[in-house]
Design a protein around this motif. Structure first.
Motif, PDB file in Angstrom:
ATOM      1  N   MET A 157      26.946  41.196  25.757  1.00  0.00           N
ATOM      2  CA  MET A 157      26.464  40.129  25.872  1.00  0.00           C
ATOM      3  C   MET A 157      27.058  39.365  26.265  1.00  0.00           C
ATOM      4  N   THR A 158      27.676  38.624  27.136  1.00  0.00           N
ATOM      5  CA  THR A 158      28.867  38.140  28.408  1.00  0.00           C
ATOM      6  C   THR A 158      28.265  36.634  28.083  1.00  0.00           C
ATOM      7  N   ALA A 159      29.569  35.599  27.972  1.00  0.00           N
ATOM      8  CA  ALA A 159      29.744  34.306  27.721  1.00  0.00           C
ATOM      9  C   ALA A 159      29.507  33.611  29.120  1.00  0.00           C
ATOM     10  N   PHE A 160      29.170  33.788  30.074  1.00  0.00           N
ATOM     11  CA  PHE A 160      29.047  32.974  31.531  1.00  0.00           C
ATOM     12  C   PHE A 160      28.292  33.699  32.426  1.00  0.00           C
ATOM     13  N   PRO A 161      27.003  32.948  33.382  1.00  0.00           N
ATOM     14  CA  PRO A 161      25.941  34.035  34.198  1.00  0.00           C
ATOM     15  C   PRO A 161      26.908  33.808  35.524  1.00  0.00           C
ATOM     16  N   ARG A 162      27.721  33.261  35.687  1.00  0.00           N
ATOM     17  CA  ARG A 162      28.843  33.014  37.281  1.00  0.00           C
ATOM     18  C   ARG A 162      30.211  32.850  36.984  1.00  0.00           C
ATOM     19  N   ILE A 163      31.527  33.366  37.779  1.00  0.00           N
ATOM     20  CA  ILE A 163      33.141  32.772  37.480  1.00  0.00           C
ATOM     21  C   ILE A 163      33.445  33.431  38.279  1.00  0.00           C
ATOM     22  N   LEU A 164      33.863  32.313  39.384  1.00  0.00           N
ATOM     23  CA  LEU A 164      34.661  31.952  39.848  1.00  0.00           C
ATOM     24  C   LEU A 164      36.177  32.135  39.743  1.00  0.00           C
ATOM     25  N   VAL A 165      36.816  33.478  40.177  1.00  0.00           N
ATOM     26  CA  VAL A 165      38.186  33.419  40.558  1.00  0.00           C
ATOM     27  C   VAL A 165      38.708  33.311  41.978  1.00  0.00           C
ATOM     28  N   THR A 166      39.998  32.546  41.268  1.00  0.00           N
ATOM     29  CA  THR A 166      41.148  32.575  42.866  1.00  0.00           C
ATOM     30  C   THR A 166      42.474  32.235  42.193  1.00  0.00           C
ATOM     31  N   ASN A 167      43.503  32.664  43.133  1.00  0.00           N
ATOM     32  CA  ASN A 167      44.814  32.405  42.601  1.00  0.00           C
ATOM     33  C   ASN A 167      45.812  32.010  43.699  1.00  0.00           C
ATOM     34  N   ASP A 168      47.410  31.731  43.543  1.00  0.00           N
ATOM     35  CA  ASP A 168      47.862  30.863  44.219  1.00  0.00           C
ATOM     36  C   ASP A 168      48.945  32.215  44.642  1.00  0.00           C
ATOM     37  N   ASP A 169      48.626  33.609  44.726  1.00  0.00           N
ATOM     38  CA  ASP A 169      49.675  34.599  44.960  1.00  0.00           C
ATOM     39  C   ASP A 169      49.373  35.365  45.635  1.00  0.00           C
ATOM     40  N   GLY A 170      47.706  34.975  46.650  1.00  0.00           N
ATOM     41  CA  GLY A 170      47.096  35.753  47.660  1.00  0.00           C
ATOM     42  C   GLY A 170      45.998  37.249  47.746  1.00  0.00           C
ATOM     43  N   ILE A 171      45.636  37.745  47.842  1.00  0.00           N
ATOM     44  CA  ILE A 171      44.817  38.182  47.937  1.00  0.00           C
ATOM     45  C   ILE A 171      44.875  39.554  47.493  1.00  0.00           C
ATOM     46  N   ASP A 172      45.756  39.436  48.066  1.00  0.00           N
ATOM     47  CA  ASP A 172      46.030  41.364  47.468  1.00  0.00           C
ATOM     48  C   ASP A 172      47.519  40.912  46.440  1.00  0.00           C
ATOM     49  N   ALA A 173      47.204  40.029  45.557  1.00  0.00           N
ATOM     50  CA  ALA A 173      48.290  40.049  44.225  1.00  0.00           C
ATOM     51  C   ALA A 173      47.604  40.701  43.258  1.00  0.00           C
ATOM     52  N   PRO A 174      48.351  41.323  42.783  1.00  0.00           N
ATOM     53  CA  PRO A 174      48.090  42.591  41.512  1.00  0.00           C
ATOM     54  C   PRO A 174      47.577  41.933  40.771  1.00  0.00           C
ATOM     55  N   GLY A 175      47.587  40.289  39.905  1.00  0.00           N
ATOM     56  CA  GLY A 175      47.320  39.273  39.101  1.00  0.00           C
ATOM     57  C   GLY A 175      45.949  38.840  38.987  1.00  0.00           C
ATOM     58  N   LEU A 176      45.306  38.654  40.382  1.00  0.00           N
ATOM     59  CA  LEU A 176      44.279  38.538  41.099  1.00  0.00           C
ATOM     60  C   LEU A 176      42.899  39.612  40.863  1.00  0.00           C
ATOM     61  N   VAL A 177      43.904  41.028  40.778  1.00  0.00           N
ATOM     62  CA  VAL A 177      42.789  42.513  39.970  1.00  0.00           C
ATOM     63  C   VAL A 177      42.888  42.295  38.564  1.00  0.00           C
ATOM     64  N   GLU A 178      43.472  41.340  37.785  1.00  0.00           N
ATOM     65  CA  GLU A 178      43.602  41.176  36.223  1.00  0.00           C
ATOM     66  C   GLU A 178      42.496  40.691  35.809  1.00  0.00           C
ATOM     67  N   ALA A 179      42.231  39.193  36.493  1.00  0.00           N
ATOM     68  CA  ALA A 179      42.009  37.993  36.616  1.00  0.00           C
ATOM     69  C   ALA A 179      40.720  38.582  36.701  1.00  0.00           C
ATOM     70  N   GLU A 180      40.112  39.458  37.654  1.00  0.00           N
ATOM     71  CA  GLU A 180      38.971  39.638  38.197  1.00  0.00           C
ATOM     72  C   GLU A 180      39.038  41.029  36.971  1.00  0.00           C
ATOM     73  N   ARG A 181      38.997  41.349  36.377  1.00  0.00           N
ATOM     74  CA  ARG A 181      38.964  42.087  34.898  1.00  0.00           C
ATOM     75  C   ARG A 181      38.425  41.919  34.075  1.00  0.00           C
ATOM     76  N   ILE A 182      38.969  39.804  33.734  1.00  0.00           N
ATOM     77  CA  ILE A 182      38.893  39.576  33.258  1.00  0.00           C
ATOM     78  C   ILE A 182      37.460  38.893  32.829  1.00  0.00           C
ATOM     79  N   ALA A 183      37.510  38.390  33.986  1.00  0.00           N
ATOM     80  CA  ALA A 183      36.053  37.391  34.608  1.00  0.00           C
ATOM     81  C   ALA A 183      34.598  38.887  34.200  1.00  0.00           C
TER      82      ALA A 183
END
Length: 245
Positions: free
Chosen positions: A1-27
Motif C-alpha cells: 500500500m502506497t503512502a501518497f496518491p501523488r508526489i512531485l519530484v524536482t531537484n537543482d542538479d537538472g533533469i539529467d542528474a543521476p540523483g533525480l532518477v533515484e528520487a523518482e525511484r523513491i517516489a
C-alpha cells in the motif's frame, strides 16, 4: 500500500542528474502517481530564487516528466500553475542532491529552495541530499537503503490538521555503507561551517579577467550533538526541520 496518491519530484542538479532518477525511484515506492518537473540544467546554489527577467520554457521528457528552463523554485511554481492548480500533489520530494546540504550552506541550496517554495504554497515537502567523499564517485546506496523509511517516519510525525506541524524537512545521508549507518537523528541547522567567501581568478580567451566564487569551509569546529553536521559525522541520517512560511 502506497503512502501518497501523488508526489512531485524536482531537484537543482537538472533533469539529467543521476540523483533525480533515484528520487523518482523513491517516489514510485511511496506514491500511486509520480510527476517530475526539474530544471533543464544545473541550478545549484540558487536557493529560493525565481526567474523574474526571462521567460520559462517547458520541455517534455516523457509521461509526467518535464524540464523547465528555470530554478527549482520556478519548477514548483510552474507545476502548481500549469498542472496542479485544482489538485496539488500530496508531497514534493527535492533531490537527490549529489552533495550534502548542511549548516550555513542550506540557505544557498536550490534543493532546499524547492522545498521551501512548496511549503510556502502549503504543500508538504522533503529535501534529500547524499554526502560524498569524491564528486566523481556517484553512490546513492545510503539513500536507497534509508530514504523511503525516513520519508514515511517524518510524514507520520506531522499533523495534517495543524498548520504549525507541516511536513517540511531537509534530510542528509552520510557517505557510508548502509550497514554502517546508525539510524535517523533529528537535528537542527547549525552554523559555522562556512569560514569565508573566496574568489578564484582566471582570464578568458581575450585576456579579460573573471572570477569564480566559492566558499572556504571547515566543519571541524561544529561540535554540538544536535547539529546536522555532527549527525553525519557520527554516522547518522540527519533530518532537520525547515520553514518556508
Amino acid at each position: 500500500m502506497t503512502a501518497f496518491p501523488r508526489i512531485l519530484v524536482t531537484n537543482d542538479d537538472g533533469i539529467d542528474a543521476p540523483g533525480l532518477v533515484e528520487a523518482e525511484r523513491i517516489a514510485a515506492a511511496l506514491a500511486d502517481e509520480v510527476w517530475t518537473i526539474a530544471p533543464l540544467g544545473d541550478q545549484s546554489g540558487v536557493g529560493q530564487g525565481i526567474s523574474m527577467h526571462q521567460p520559462l520554457r517547458l520541455s517534455r521528457y516523457g509521461e509526467r516528466r518535464y524540464a523547465v528552463s528555470g530554478t527549482p523554485a520556478d519548477c514548483v511554481m510552474y507545476a502548481m500553475a500549469e498542472f496542479f492548480a485544482n489538485e496539488p500533489p500530496d508531497l514534493v520530494l527535492s533531490g537527490v542532491n549529489w552533495g550534502a546540504n548542511l549548516s550555513d550552506s542550506v540557505m544557498y541550496s536550490g534543493t532546499v529552495g524547492a522545498v521551501l517554495a512548496a511549503n510556502h504554497l502549503g504543500i508538504d515537502a522533503i529535501a534529500l541530499s547524499q554526502a560524498f567523499h569524491a564528486r566523481s564517485a556517484v553512490d546513492f546506496a545510503a539513500t536507497e537503503a534509508f530514504a523511503v523509511d525516513a520519508v514515511e517516519r517524518l510524514w507520520a510525525a506531522c499533523d495534517p490538521h495543524d498548520e504549525t506541524s507541516r511536513c517540511c524537512w531537509n534530510i542528509n545521508f552520510p557517505m557510508l555503507e548502509p550497514a554502517q549507518i546508525r539510524g535517523l537523528r533529528f537535528t537542527r541547522q547549525s552554523g559555522g561551517a562556512i569560514v569565508a567567501p573566496q574568489l578564484i581568478a582566471g582570464a578568458d580567451g581575450r585576456g579579460l579577467a573573471y572570477h569564480w566564487l566559492r566558499f572556504q569551509r571547515d566543519t571541524a569546529g561544529v561540535v554540538d550533538a544536535s547539529a546536522d553536521v555532527v549527525a553525519l559525522r557520527e554516522g547518522y541520517v540527519s533530518a532537520t526541520p525547515v520553514h518556508g512560511s
